[in-house]
Structure formats: structure tokens, C-alpha cells
Motif scaffolding. Structure first.
Motif, PDB file in Angstrom:
ATOM      1  N   SER A 174      26.114  44.077 -19.921  1.00 38.05           N
ATOM      2  CA  SER A 174      25.189  43.620 -20.954  1.00 38.05           C
ATOM      3  C   SER A 174      25.731  42.388 -21.674  1.00 38.05           C
ATOM      4  O   SER A 174      25.194  41.974 -22.698  1.00 38.05           O
ATOM      5  N   ASN A 175      26.799  41.840 -21.132  1.00 39.78           N
ATOM      6  CA  ASN A 175      27.392  40.634 -21.699  1.00 39.78           C
ATOM      7  C   ASN A 175      27.782  39.615 -20.627  1.00 39.78           C
ATOM      8  O   ASN A 175      27.401  38.436 -20.690  1.00 39.78           O
ATOM      9  N   LEU A 176      28.553  40.077 -19.637  1.00 39.29           N
ATOM     10  CA  LEU A 176      29.203  39.114 -18.734  1.00 39.29           C
ATOM     11  C   LEU A 176      28.215  38.254 -17.949  1.00 39.29           C
ATOM     12  O   LEU A 176      28.392  37.035 -17.844  1.00 39.29           O
ATOM     13  N   GLY A 177      27.165  38.896 -17.401  1.00 38.58           N
ATOM     14  CA  GLY A 177      26.187  38.142 -16.616  1.00 38.58           C
ATOM     15  C   GLY A 177      25.500  37.086 -17.466  1.00 38.58           C
ATOM     16  O   GLY A 177      25.551  35.883 -17.171  1.00 38.58           O
ATOM     17  N   PRO A 178      24.845  37.527 -18.583  1.00 38.52           N
ATOM     18  CA  PRO A 178      24.158  36.525 -19.412  1.00 38.52           C
ATOM     19  C   PRO A 178      25.097  35.445 -19.943  1.00 38.52           C
ATOM     20  O   PRO A 178      24.757  34.262 -19.926  1.00 38.52           O
ATOM     21  N   GLN A 179      26.288  35.834 -20.372  1.00 34.54           N
ATOM     22  CA  GLN A 179      27.185  34.806 -20.935  1.00 34.54           C
ATOM     23  C   GLN A 179      27.678  33.846 -19.849  1.00 34.54           C
ATOM     24  O   GLN A 179      27.743  32.630 -20.057  1.00 34.54           O
ATOM     25  N   MET A 180      28.004  34.399 -18.677  1.00 33.61           N
ATOM     26  CA  MET A 180      28.459  33.534 -17.584  1.00 33.61           C
ATOM     27  C   MET A 180      27.366  32.512 -17.234  1.00 33.61           C
ATOM     28  O   MET A 180      27.634  31.325 -17.053  1.00 33.61           O
ATOM     29  N   VAL A 226      28.659  38.516 -28.688  1.00 35.20           N
ATOM     30  CA  VAL A 226      29.667  39.418 -29.245  1.00 35.20           C
ATOM     31  C   VAL A 226      29.817  40.579 -28.269  1.00 35.20           C
ATOM     32  O   VAL A 226      28.848  41.280 -27.979  1.00 35.20           O
ATOM     33  N   SER A 227      31.023  40.771 -27.750  1.00 34.91           N
ATOM     34  CA  SER A 227      31.237  41.883 -26.817  1.00 34.91           C
ATOM     35  C   SER A 227      32.368  42.790 -27.282  1.00 34.91           C
ATOM     36  O   SER A 227      32.365  43.984 -27.014  1.00 34.91           O
ATOM     37  N   ASN A 228      33.329  42.216 -27.999  1.00 32.66           N
ATOM     38  CA  ASN A 228      34.542  42.962 -28.321  1.00 32.66           C
ATOM     39  C   ASN A 228      34.355  43.749 -29.614  1.00 32.66           C
ATOM     40  O   ASN A 228      33.755  43.249 -30.568  1.00 32.66           O
ATOM     41  N   VAL A 229      34.882  44.960 -29.628  1.00 32.36           N
ATOM     42  CA  VAL A 229      34.799  45.748 -30.867  1.00 32.36           C
ATOM     43  C   VAL A 229      35.886  45.306 -31.848  1.00 32.36           C
ATOM     44  O   VAL A 229      35.887  45.726 -33.005  1.00 32.36           O
ATOM     45  N   SER A 243      22.049  47.123 -24.462  1.00 30.26           N
ATOM     46  CA  SER A 243      22.824  48.270 -23.975  1.00 30.26           C
ATOM     47  C   SER A 243      21.907  49.170 -23.168  1.00 30.26           C
ATOM     48  O   SER A 243      20.967  49.755 -23.714  1.00 30.26           O
ATOM     49  N   LYS A 244      22.180  49.264 -21.890  1.00 28.96           N
ATOM     50  CA  LYS A 244      21.349  50.113 -21.038  1.00 28.96           C
ATOM     51  C   LYS A 244      21.315  51.535 -21.592  1.00 28.96           C
ATOM     52  O   LYS A 244      20.266  52.142 -21.713  1.00 28.96           O
ATOM     53  N   THR A 245      22.460  52.060 -21.973  1.00 31.40           N
ATOM     54  CA  THR A 245      22.536  53.454 -22.416  1.00 31.40           C
ATOM     55  C   THR A 245      22.282  53.620 -23.909  1.00 31.40           C
ATOM     56  O   THR A 245      21.935  54.690 -24.374  1.00 31.40           O
ATOM     57  N   PHE A 246      22.481  52.590 -24.654  1.00 27.59           N
ATOM     58  CA  PHE A 246      22.441  52.601 -26.124  1.00 27.59           C
ATOM     59  C   PHE A 246      23.365  53.677 -26.689  1.00 27.59           C
ATOM     60  O   PHE A 246      23.083  54.321 -27.692  1.00 27.59           O
ATOM     61  N   ALA A 279      15.508  42.011 -18.771  1.00 28.37           N
ATOM     62  CA  ALA A 279      15.505  41.531 -20.156  1.00 28.37           C
ATOM     63  C   ALA A 279      16.926  41.392 -20.704  1.00 28.37           C
ATOM     64  O   ALA A 279      17.123  40.754 -21.736  1.00 28.37           O
ATOM     65  N   ILE A 280      17.908  41.943 -19.989  1.00 28.67           N
ATOM     66  CA  ILE A 280      19.315  41.696 -20.372  1.00 28.67           C
ATOM     67  C   ILE A 280      19.560  40.179 -20.322  1.00 28.67           C
ATOM     68  O   ILE A 280      20.435  39.651 -21.006  1.00 28.67           O
ATOM     69  N   GLY A 281      18.765  39.469 -19.538  1.00 33.91           N
ATOM     70  CA  GLY A 281      18.880  37.999 -19.460  1.00 33.91           C
ATOM     71  C   GLY A 281      18.171  37.264 -20.594  1.00 33.91           C
ATOM     72  O   GLY A 281      18.086  36.028 -20.566  1.00 33.91           O
ATOM     73  N   LEU A 282      17.686  38.003 -21.599  1.00 40.74           N
ATOM     74  CA  LEU A 282      16.950  37.338 -22.701  1.00 40.74           C
ATOM     75  C   LEU A 282      17.708  36.153 -23.322  1.00 40.74           C
ATOM     76  O   LEU A 282      17.097  35.097 -23.554  1.00 40.74           O
ATOM     77  N   PRO A 283      19.011  36.304 -23.616  1.00 39.43           N
ATOM     78  CA  PRO A 283      19.686  35.152 -24.218  1.00 39.43           C
ATOM     79  C   PRO A 283      19.661  33.917 -23.312  1.00 39.43           C
ATOM     80  O   PRO A 283      19.593  32.785 -23.809  1.00 39.43           O
TER      81      PRO A 283
END
Ligand code: F6P
Length: 547
Positions: free
Chosen positions: A155-161, A179-182, A205-208, A274-278
Motif C-alpha cells: 500500500s506504499n511501495l508500488g505507488p511511491q515507486m 508516510v509508511s513508517n510508524v 490498507s487492504k486489511t485496515f 485504487a491503491i494507485g490513487l496518489p
């Protein structure tokens, strides 16, 4: 189902590998003037040269026989038509449907997947246009200037890459942040310069249920409501992408602001949804569609091309050859394009979370090497850091070199220098330089015999290091879509050949469960002695020094 090592082609490859290890690619090139023609594949906007691998025609034929014996073609059909090939989770694997033609219904479990996908694409398009054109307003009536995507892993790496790779195509209608890191340092730094009334958060988040994402999302809500003094502001500043609408609703996201994900899309293959929204918000919806179109073109190639001419199949077979049969333990991803600087990180998840397993899909222990560890960095930076290891260590690391013919941001003279290095490195890794050449070179430079004797062994490069070269016409949404889909399909084929379920990730669950328990301990005053002495003492040390 036959165990892989019992297959005739597998056994032939095992026998061949021993002999191949004593051959040098220099000799294979010398023996065959047509080596490049035989071992390269050209598509309209990208080409793969795999001639610098330790293979000959017989090896390739036997590798292709392995693909036949493991029924790669049949499995490919099963995936595309929605069979539940994710056996351990009893799910279909249909990220390909996210970029498929809108006119071809695909029915799985009585549901028309194509219709569902098109509905979400339409919803995405309307939303993207509204935000980019300034019609989506924040709580104070101002337009949105900044998007903050909160998500981790797929939910981060693909869109950000992709955002990074295509940043030259952005019209800067909005600024996109991830933002990916806690570790609170990341969200604090990203939010510091932003104005809450102009920020839109996407909770991906697929699972939320992912703790890191939920923690960051809560912090974001607090940050917004501290500025707006109104909980209702959340509706104007938060959207979610998830397959778990219930959790997203309970979290406070408006039903209309939730974009669908489905259980048939794996997180690491989800940037097309829609994970690609950004990505779409940054580039505009038309360019997002070009990205999907590029992936669809690669899917079509994967479906149509005979195995011997099929890029993903060939790349998968080479990975299996280098890893399982020749014994390489890792593989480097080396892009020679600044914008692809996150490609290795993205492929680490795509390949290692998919195939980093040691049990077959029938539940049997696997006693052959499966996938290599994936690592990498921009090629030029790597040359001045770790390439020493690639050239002269006693571990052979097969590498994928990825470059483009045209630069998207040409600066006079730069691209030629970049690409000269690109071509030189695969040549050097393959040819090496032997002691006779080293000695002759030093002699020609007027060095003394004593110096030559001392230095020559250090300057010898054995070469014979396998590389693939992927050359794109240029990085654009279409070619990037092709490149990503190429690797996705390669990973799928690898999984089939290795008899691995590529679409689950049980290996990440153990640590998640332990972390949840330890977090409770960290937050409580007392501490029970429930761990091994190392973990227990580390926790005690941490708590003691916190007070
Ligand atoms: O922990 C690994 C993982 O499950 C990945 O597979 C996934 O991409 C990532 O976490 C994020 O999961 P989610 O999108 O459900 O928050």
C-alpha cells in the motif's frame, strides 16, 4: 502433482549445471556469432538481452522444457480466468483484471469482476478530477494542495515507486507525500510544513488492520482535528482504499470516501487498483490509464508469445537457472535511470514476499534453492560503492541492468556518460580480464617486473558474471507499466516452476503477533518473564532507561 526434482527436464538441468560452471561466457560468445540474436527479445518499446548468461541453446531448450513440464501455459490461463490459484487463502489472483479491457466480462464466483473494476476506475477518475481541478474543498473552503498517502508494504511501495519514476510527468496540481513508517519521525517531518485545511489523506490498507498504518492514520486525524476543532472535517480530508469497509467506517471514514479493494488483489500487486490513487492524483487520470495500458500490453505479450519468445517466462527461467541450478544466492537490480531509484525496494517486496518460501504448495518441505535475495541501487551510485563486490568477490551475483535509450530530462552530455557506464559494466562483468591481459597492460604502462608480480593477481577479474539488460525506449507511463508487469509475471512464472504459492505471506504474521503482545508489555508498568532471556533483557533495559 510431480515434485519438481523428479521431472526429466529438472534432472537434465542439474546435470548440465555442473558442466556449465566450468565454462566461460567469453568462449560461448566466441563460438557463436549469433548469440545476441538467439538470446534477446525485442518488443515495440523495450528489449531484453539475456545473452550474457551462462547458457547455450541446449540449456535454453531444457529450461523451456521445464516450463512445459511444469505447465506454465496452463497455470497462466488459470490465473487470467480467475481460478483460485492462491491455494492457501482460497482466492483468485486477478491483478491482471485491474488493467484488462473494459469490454470483456470476467465472471468469478458469480461476480462480474470487469464491472467492479470499471466502477472503481470511474469513481477514481471523478475523485481525481475533482481534487486536481480544485473542486474538492477542505473544511475551510480552500482547495487541496497536498496529498498524504498513509500505507505500508504494497500500500506504499508500488505507488511511491511509480510516483518517483514518473515525476517528470507530473503537472504539480498537487504535491504527493508518502508516510509508511510508524517511526513518528516520518509523519512529523511530512506534516510540519503542511497546512491542515489544504491536506487530503489517503489511508491505504487492504486489511485496515495494519498497526503501523492505523497508528499513522490516528495521528493524522488528531493533527487535522486539532486545527479544525471539528470532527466533521475528517469527511473532507480523509479517504480510504480498503477491502475492509467495516473497519474503515468504524475508523471514521465516510462511506462515500471509501474506494474498494478486493481479496483477489494481493497488496504487492495492487498499484493498478485504487491503491494507485496518489499516482493518479499526481499525474492526472489519463496518465494513470497509460500506466494500466502498458501493463495490459505486457500481459498480452505474456499470454500470446511462445514460451521461447516470452520475456517474463525467459526471465523467470533464468532466475531459476542461476539460483536453483547454478547456486547464486542473491540478485541485484541496477537501474541506470535516476527516476527508478525505488525499483529495487519495490521488487524486494514483489519477489521476496511472493516467493521467499521453503514449502511447496502441497505443504512439502522444499529442498532446492528457491528465490535469491533481491537488492540493488541506482547503477551509477552502486559502481562507486558495491560494484567491487560484483566484479571480484567470490560470490556470483546475477544482475538486471535497466536503462533507457532516451532521457526524459536531457542535460547535454549526461545521458551518454550514464549509458556508456551501463554498457561497460555488463561487458566488464561478463568478459573480466585475465592475468595475461593484466600483465601485458601493466608492462605497456612501463611498470617494473616486481610491481607487476605484486599487483597482477589483484587486478584479475574472472568475469563470467551473468546479467540481463533491459533497455526501454524511455521511461513513460506506458513503458513503466510494461516493466512492472514484466516483473510481476516473471515472479508468477518463478512460483509455478518452483511449486510455490506466490500469493500468500504467512511469514510476516509471526512477528506481527509478537509485536502486538510486546507493545502491551511496553505500555504496562510491570513486566512478566515470558520471553527468552535475550528478548526479556532487551525489553527490561529499554523500560528501565525510559523512566
Ligand atoms: O505485512 C506485510 C503486508 O501484509 C503486505 O503483504 C502488505 O502489502 C502490507 O502488509 C500492508 O498491508 P495492508 O494493505 O493490509 O495494510
Amino acid at each position: 502433482m510431480h515434485k519438481r526434482p523428479t521431472l526429466a527436464s529438472w534432472q537434465q538441468l542439474e546435470a548440465m549445471a555442473a558442466g556449465k560452471k566450468s565454462q566461460h561466457m567469453n568462449d560461448l560468445f566466441a563460438q557463436d556469432a549469433h548469440r545476441f540474436d538467439k538470446f534477446s527479445i525485442e518488443l515495440p518499446s523495450l528489449m531484453l538481452d539475456y545473452s550474457k548468461n551462462l547458457i547455450d541453446s541446449e540449456t535454453l531448450t531444457t529450461l523451456l522444457a521445464l516450463a512445459e513440464e511444469t505447465q506454465v501455459g496452463q497455470w497462466r490461463e488459470k490465473m487470467f480466468r480467475g481460478d483460485k490459484i492462491n491455494k492457501t487463502e482460497n482466492r483468485a489472483v486477478l491483478h491482471t483484471a485491474l488493467r484488462a479491457s473494459a469490454n470483456k466480462p470476467l465472471i468469478v464466483d458469480g461476480e462480474n469482476i470487469t464491472e467492479q473494476v470499471q466502477k472503481q476506475l470511474n469513481k477514481m477518475e471523478a475523485f481525481v478530477n475533482k481534487v486536481r481541478q480544485g473542486h474538492w474543498l477542505g473544511y475551510s473552503g480552500k482547495r487541496i494542495t497536498d496529498i498524504v498517502n498513509i500505507g505500508v508494504g504494497g500500500s506504499n511501495l508500488g505507488p511511491q515507486m511509480v510516483t518517483e519514476a514518473l515525476k517528470n510527468y507530473s503537472d504539480n496540481s498537487v504535491n504527493v507525500h508518502y508516510v509508511s513508517n510508524v517511526d513518528g519521525a516520518q509523519i512529523a517531518e511530512i506534516l510540519r510544513p503542511l497546512e491542515p485545511e489544504k491536506v487530503l489523506f489517503i489511508v491505504s490498507s487492504k486489511t485496515f488492520t495494519t498497526t503501523e498504518t492505523m497508528t499513522n492514520a490516528k495521528t493524522a486525524i488528531n493533527w487535522l482535528t486539532a486545527a479544525s476543532f471539528d470532527q466533521k472535517a475528517v469527511a473532507k480530508h480523509f479517504v480510504a482504499v480498503t477491502a475492509n469497509k467495516i473497519n474503515a467506517g468504524e475508523f471514521g471514514i465516510e462511506a462515500d470516501n471509501i474506494f474498494d479493494m478486493w481479496d483477489w488483489v494481493g497488496g504487492r500487486f495492487s498499484l493498478w487498483s485504487a491503491i494507485g490513487l496518489p499516482i493518479a492524483l499526481d499525474l492526472g487520470f489519463d496518465k494513470f490509464k497509460e500506466l494500466l495500458q502498458g501493463a495490459a500490453e505486457m500481459d498480452q505479450h505474456f499470454l500470446d508469445a511462445p514460451l521461447a519468445q516470452n520475456m517474463p517466462v525467459i526471465m523467470a527461467l533464468l532466475s531459476v537457472w542461476n539460483t536453483t541450478f547454478l547456486g547464486s544466492k542473491s540478485q541485484a537490480i541496477l537501474p541506470y535511470d535516476q527516476t527508478l531509484h525505488m525499483l529495487a525496494a519495490y521488487l524486494q517486496q514483489a519477489e521476496m514476499e511472493s516467493n521467499g518460501k521453503s514449502v511447496s504448495w502441497d505443504g512439502d518441505e522444499i529442498d532446492y534453492a528457491t528465490v535469491p535475495s533481491i537488492w540493488g541501487e541506482l547503477g551509477i551510485n552502486g559502481q562507486h560503492a558495491f560494484y567491487q563486490y560484483l566484479h571480484q568477490s567470490n560470490n556470483v551475483v546475477p544482475a538486471d541492468f535497466i536503462g533507457s535509450v532516451e532521457s526524459v530530462t536531457p542535460v547535454k552530455g549526461h545521458h551518454e556518460t550514464l549509458m556508456a557506464n551501463f554498457f561497460a559494466q555488463t561487458q566488464a562483468l561478463m568478459t573480466g580480464v585475465n592475468e595475461t591481459q593484466v600483465r601485458a597492460d601493466l608492462k605497456a604502462k612501463g611498470r617494473s617486473e616486481q610491481y607487476i608480480n605484486a599487483i597482477a593477481p589483484h587486478k584479475v577479474h574472472k568475469g563470467n558474471r551473468p546479467t540481463n539488460t533491459i533497455l526501454l525506449k524511455r521511461i513513460d507511463p506506458n513503458t513503466l507499466g510494461q516493466l512492472i508487469a514484466l516483473y510481476e509475471q516473471k515472479i508468477f512464472v518463478q512460483g509455478i516452476i518452483l511449486q510455490i504459492c506466490s500469493f500468500d505471506q504467512w511469514g510476516v504474521e509471526l512477528g506481527k503477533g509478537l509485536a502486538a503482545n510486546i507493545q502491551q508489555e511496553l505500555e504496562s508498568v510491570s513486566s512478566e518473564n515470558v520471553h527468552d532471556s535475550s528478548t526479556q533483557n532487551l525489553i527490561s533495559y529499554y523500560k528501565k532507561h525510559q523512566q
